[in-house]
Write a protein that holds these residues in place. Structure first.
Motif, PDB file in Angstrom:
ATOM      1  N   LEU A  74       0.778  -1.142  -0.082  1.00  0.00           N
ATOM      2  CA  LEU A  74       0.084  -0.079   0.017  1.00  0.00           C
ATOM      3  C   LEU A  74       0.597   1.268  -0.056  1.00  0.00           C
ATOM      4  N   LEU A  75       1.863   1.182   0.951  1.00  0.00           N
ATOM      5  CA  LEU A  75       2.907   2.396   0.805  1.00  0.00           C
ATOM      6  C   LEU A  75       4.176   1.819   0.902  1.00  0.00           C
ATOM      7  N   ARG A  76       5.103   2.625   0.440  1.00  0.00           N
ATOM      8  CA  ARG A  76       6.444   2.515   0.489  1.00  0.00           C
ATOM      9  C   ARG A  76       7.297   3.612   0.794  1.00  0.00           C
ATOM     10  N   TYR A  77       8.198   3.445   1.744  1.00  0.00           N
ATOM     11  CA  TYR A  77       8.825   4.912   2.189  1.00  0.00           C
ATOM     12  C   TYR A  77      10.591   4.218   1.845  1.00  0.00           C
ATOM     13  N   ARG A  78      11.179   5.436   1.145  1.00  0.00           N
ATOM     14  CA  ARG A  78      12.701   5.006   0.895  1.00  0.00           C
ATOM     15  C   ARG A  78      13.209   6.103   1.699  1.00  0.00           C
ATOM     16  N   THR A  79      14.635   5.800   2.400  1.00  0.00           N
ATOM     17  CA  THR A  79      15.243   6.638   3.338  1.00  0.00           C
ATOM     18  C   THR A  79      16.831   6.508   2.999  1.00  0.00           C
ATOM     19  N   LYS A  80      17.338   7.715   3.373  1.00  0.00           N
ATOM     20  CA  LYS A  80      18.777   7.808   3.342  1.00  0.00           C
ATOM     21  C   LYS A  80      19.622   7.234   4.337  1.00  0.00           C
ATOM     22  N   GLY A  81      18.939   6.913   5.381  1.00  0.00           N
ATOM     23  CA  GLY A  81      19.719   6.431   6.494  1.00  0.00           C
ATOM     24  C   GLY A  81      19.123   5.067   6.833  1.00  0.00           C
ATOM     25  N   ARG A  82      19.784   4.305   7.550  1.00  0.00           N
ATOM     26  CA  ARG A  82      19.281   2.919   7.872  1.00  0.00           C
ATOM     27  C   ARG A  82      18.338   3.040   8.958  1.00  0.00           C
ATOM     28  N   ILE A  83      17.408   2.244   8.772  1.00  0.00           N
ATOM     29  CA  ILE A  83      15.940   2.214   9.932  1.00  0.00           C
ATOM     30  C   ILE A  83      16.390   1.135  11.111  1.00  0.00           C
ATOM     31  N   LYS A  84      16.087   1.637  12.222  1.00  0.00           N
ATOM     32  CA  LYS A  84      16.205   0.964  13.344  1.00  0.00           C
ATOM     33  C   LYS A  84      15.098   0.186  13.699  1.00  0.00           C
ATOM     34  N   SER A  85      14.002   0.884  13.735  1.00  0.00           N
ATOM     35  CA  SER A  85      12.489   0.346  13.944  1.00  0.00           C
ATOM     36  C   SER A  85      11.442   1.095  13.325  1.00  0.00           C
ATOM     37  N   ILE A  86      10.196   0.489  13.095  1.00  0.00           N
ATOM     38  CA  ILE A  86       9.397   1.390  12.450  1.00  0.00           C
ATOM     39  C   ILE A  86       8.146   0.874  13.508  1.00  0.00           C
ATOM     40  N   LYS A  87       7.129   1.893  13.919  1.00  0.00           N
ATOM     41  CA  LYS A  87       6.011   1.833  14.421  1.00  0.00           C
ATOM     42  C   LYS A  87       4.969   2.892  13.937  1.00  0.00           C
ATOM     43  N   GLY A  88       3.667   2.604  14.417  1.00  0.00           N
ATOM     44  CA  GLY A  88       2.617   3.604  14.123  1.00  0.00           C
ATOM     45  C   GLY A  88       1.416   3.201  14.147  1.00  0.00           C
ATOM     46  N   GLN A  89       0.356   3.978  13.682  1.00  0.00           N
ATOM     47  CA  GLN A  89      -1.037   3.568  13.731  1.00  0.00           C
ATOM     48  C   GLN A  89      -1.543   3.926  12.209  1.00  0.00           C
ATOM     49  N   TYR A  90      -2.368   2.946  11.839  1.00  0.00           N
ATOM     50  CA  TYR A  90      -2.649   3.009  10.614  1.00  0.00           C
ATOM     51  C   TYR A  90      -4.078   2.650  10.174  1.00  0.00           C
ATOM     52  N   ASN A  91      -4.957   3.260   9.474  1.00  0.00           N
ATOM     53  CA  ASN A  91      -6.165   2.909   9.083  1.00  0.00           C
ATOM     54  C   ASN A  91      -6.470   2.731   7.797  1.00  0.00           C
ATOM     55  N   ILE A  92      -7.169   1.861   7.158  1.00  0.00           N
ATOM     56  CA  ILE A  92      -7.467   1.593   5.878  1.00  0.00           C
ATOM     57  C   ILE A  92      -9.059   1.483   5.628  1.00  0.00           C
ATOM     58  N   THR A  93      -9.444   2.217   4.750  1.00  0.00           N
ATOM     59  CA  THR A  93     -10.807   2.086   4.257  1.00  0.00           C
ATOM     60  C   THR A  93     -10.866   1.618   2.769  1.00  0.00           C
ATOM     61  N   ALA A  94     -11.512   0.487   2.551  1.00  0.00           N
ATOM     62  CA  ALA A  94     -11.853  -0.131   1.382  1.00  0.00           C
ATOM     63  C   ALA A  94     -13.369   0.363   0.758  1.00  0.00           C
ATOM     64  N   GLN A  95     -13.264   0.549  -0.358  1.00  0.00           N
ATOM     65  CA  GLN A  95     -14.688   0.656  -1.078  1.00  0.00           C
ATOM     66  C   GLN A  95     -14.852  -0.521  -2.350  1.00  0.00           C
ATOM     67  N   VAL A  96     -16.038  -0.987  -2.426  1.00  0.00           N
ATOM     68  CA  VAL A  96     -16.415  -1.960  -3.337  1.00  0.00           C
ATOM     69  C   VAL A  96     -16.842  -1.073  -4.434  1.00  0.00           C
ATOM     70  N   GLN A  97     -16.221  -1.220  -5.683  1.00  0.00           N
ATOM     71  CA  GLN A  97     -16.431  -0.356  -6.835  1.00  0.00           C
ATOM     72  C   GLN A  97     -16.921  -1.448  -7.933  1.00  0.00           C
ATOM     73  N   ALA A  98     -17.706  -0.797  -8.875  1.00  0.00           N
ATOM     74  CA  ALA A  98     -17.900  -1.209 -10.227  1.00  0.00           C
ATOM     75  C   ALA A  98     -17.103  -0.325 -11.304  1.00  0.00           C
ATOM     76  N   VAL A  99     -16.443  -0.945 -12.143  1.00  0.00           N
ATOM     77  CA  VAL A  99     -15.933  -0.376 -13.198  1.00  0.00           C
ATOM     78  C   VAL A  99     -16.558  -0.167 -14.386  1.00  0.00           C
ATOM     79  N   SER A 100     -17.133   1.039 -14.797  1.00  0.00           N
ATOM     80  CA  SER A 100     -18.154   1.013 -16.151  1.00  0.00           C
ATOM     81  C   SER A 100     -17.288   0.732 -17.120  1.00  0.00           C
ATOM     82  N   PRO A 101     -17.808   0.529 -18.173  1.00  0.00           N
ATOM     83  CA  PRO A 101     -17.072   0.083 -19.637  1.00  0.00           C
ATOM     84  C   PRO A 101     -16.055   1.505 -20.105  1.00  0.00           C
ATOM     85  N   ASP A 102     -16.447   2.632 -19.530  1.00  0.00           N
ATOM     86  CA  ASP A 102     -15.409   3.485 -20.066  1.00  0.00           C
ATOM     87  C   ASP A 102     -14.270   3.746 -19.065  1.00  0.00           C
ATOM     88  N   GLY A 103     -14.059   2.824 -18.150  1.00  0.00           N
ATOM     89  CA  GLY A 103     -12.953   2.728 -17.161  1.00  0.00           C
ATOM     90  C   GLY A 103     -13.288   3.438 -15.727  1.00  0.00           C
TER      91      GLY A 103
END
Length: 272
Positions: free
Chosen positions: A207-236
């Motif tokens: 879903l997400l990609r973060y690139r860094t210039k320094g080496r990462i020691k650890s990663i924490k955080g809060q995340y919320n994802i909302t999904a929507q069911v969609q119909a794709v019409s013939p025009d895209g």
């Protein structure tokens, strides 16, 4: 005039839409998906990946969405056939070829006149008033015209309909806390180099990609994802399934009301 069959089809489409919405909501509140953050082996990037514990019933949802769309289109087509029958048309071949015209251009509308010639004048006039090609003449636009969407979706559901849960970038809320191995690495990684990826709704999708210039020691955080069911019409273009179905149902109801009102006025004039 008796429009009982058309009203029942409209009601059936409404029932299908309500049941579909209920099933989608039930899936959503069951917490069927989450996220997982992981650091790359070189520790110079990290990713947020989707975790799906319960896949949505896309095949069933797509079938029911298509069935509701077909009922709405059939309600309009059968309305025209009912008007023709009650106006005295008995030729079954002619009746079989009758459909509710949905025309995006005046040229297309004119090309339908021969097929509609068996209908009474009041009916053809009422049909012309609701045609999509009238929109630009009254300051409107054909983009998003619900009759055109209904026509195109009905045609596509007879072959194949794309229905999928899609993740729009704005539906991803995240507050990551990244700890770097050195202060120099943290300073070099400002501002963050982030990429939002909208891909298939499947377990392990990035879903997400973060690139860094320094080496990462650890990663924490809060995340919320909302999904929507969609119909794709013939025009895209993607549309929220439940919102689109509700809009199509309401507009079909309005169009049928317009035609029924014109029929009542014609009957009153003839009986005067």
């Amino acid at each position: 005039m008796d429009f009982g069959d058309q009203v029942s089809r409209l009601a059936r489409a409404h029932q299908l839409g309500a049941a579909l919405s209920a099933d989608m909501q039930a899936w959503g509140v069951s917490t069927p998906y989450g996220v997982r953050a992981s650091i790359a082996e070189d520790r110079l990037s990290w990713e947020l990946r989707l975790q799906v514990s319960q896949s949505p019933s896309l095949a069933d949802w797509g079938f029911r969405f298509g069935e509701a769309v077909n009922h709405l289109r059939a309600a309009l087509d059968n309305l025209i056939v009912a008007i023709a029958r009650q106006s005295g048309v008995t030729d079954e071949k002619q009746l079989k070829g009758l459909v509710f015209p949905i025309c995006g251009t005046l040229k297309e509308w004119k090309s339908r006149q021969r097929a509609l010639s068996c209908l009474p004048d009041w009916c053809r006039e009422a049909l012309e008033q609701v045609q999509p090609f009238q929109r630009p003449e009254h300051g409107g636009t054909l983009d998003g015209d619900l009759l055109l969407i209904l026509r195109d979706l009905d045609n596509s559901t007879k072959h194949h309909l794309q229905v999928k849960p899609d993740l729009a970038p704005q539906s991803i809320q995240h507050t990551p806390r990244v700890e770097f191995e050195t202060e120099e690495g943290a300073a070099a990684s400002v501002p963050p180099d982030a990429e939002v990826i909208v891909g298939p709704f499947e377990d392990g999708a990035v879903l997400l990609r973060y690139r860094t210039k320094g080496r990462i020691k650890s990663i924490k955080g809060q995340y919320n994802i909302t999904a929507q069911v969609q119909a794709v019409s013939p025009d895209g273009r993607p549309h929220g399934v439940t919102d689109l179905l509700a809009a199509l149902w309401e507009y079909t109801r309005i169009i049928m009301g317009h035609m029924m009102g014109a029929a009542d006025q014609a009957e009153r004039r003839s009986g005067a």
